[in-house]
Design a protein around this motif. Structure first.
Motif, PDB file in Angstrom:
ATOM      1  N   GLN A 147       0.830  -1.197   0.000  1.00  0.00           N
ATOM      2  CA  GLN A 147       0.000   0.000   0.000  1.00  0.00           C
ATOM      3  C   GLN A 147       0.874   1.260   0.000  1.00  0.00           C
ATOM      4  N   THR A 148       2.004   1.204   0.690  1.00  0.00           N
ATOM      5  CA  THR A 148       2.914   2.346   0.720  1.00  0.00           C
ATOM      6  C   THR A 148       3.480   2.614  -0.669  1.00  0.00           C
TER       7      THR A 148
ATOM      8  N   LEU B 299       2.101   1.879  -3.542  1.00  0.00           N
ATOM      9  CA  LEU B 299       1.017   2.417  -4.359  1.00  0.00           C
ATOM     10  C   LEU B 299       0.793   3.904  -4.047  1.00  0.00           C
ATOM     11  N   THR B 300       0.859   4.265  -2.779  1.00  0.00           N
ATOM     12  CA  THR B 300       0.692   5.661  -2.383  1.00  0.00           C
ATOM     13  C   THR B 300       1.798   6.527  -2.961  1.00  0.00           C
ATOM     14  N   VAL B 301       3.027   6.044  -2.898  1.00  0.00           N
ATOM     15  CA  VAL B 301       4.164   6.796  -3.435  1.00  0.00           C
ATOM     16  C   VAL B 301       4.020   6.962  -4.943  1.00  0.00           C
TER      17      VAL B 301
ATOM     18  N   VAL C 275       1.230   6.998  -6.718  1.00  0.00           N
ATOM     19  CA  VAL C 275       0.130   7.937  -6.965  1.00  0.00           C
ATOM     20  C   VAL C 275       0.586   9.366  -6.711  1.00  0.00           C
ATOM     21  N   LEU C 276       1.311   9.599  -5.628  1.00  0.00           N
ATOM     22  CA  LEU C 276       1.800  10.949  -5.334  1.00  0.00           C
ATOM     23  C   LEU C 276       2.779  11.438  -6.396  1.00  0.00           C
TER      24      LEU C 276
END
Length: 64
Positions: free
Chosen positions: A2-3, A5-7, A9-10
């Motif tokens: 999840q981390t 994926l977040t990175v 996306v950002l």
């Protein structure tokens, strides 16, 4: 996971923002930049010029 994926996306959002800024700047190329307060300063110059020539204080009804 999840981390990661977040990175991703950002980073994608930052890249889109950079492309948007580059596109907006490209649209401004070739335009003459005007001073932000140019119209305001010109109107003030005209007011001061009129006062100097007419000699009045600028107040209504001061000719008594």
């Amino acid at each position: 996971m999840q981390t990661l994926l977040t990175v991703v996306v950002l980073l994608a959002l930052v890249a889109l923002g950079a492309l948007f800024i580059a596109r907006v700047n490209a649209q401004q190329t070739g335009r003459i930049a005007t001073h932000r307060y140019a119209a305001w300063m010109q109107s003030m110059r005209q007011r001061m010029h009129r006062r100097a020539h007419h000699g009045g204080s600028g107040k209504a009804g001061s000719d008594l």
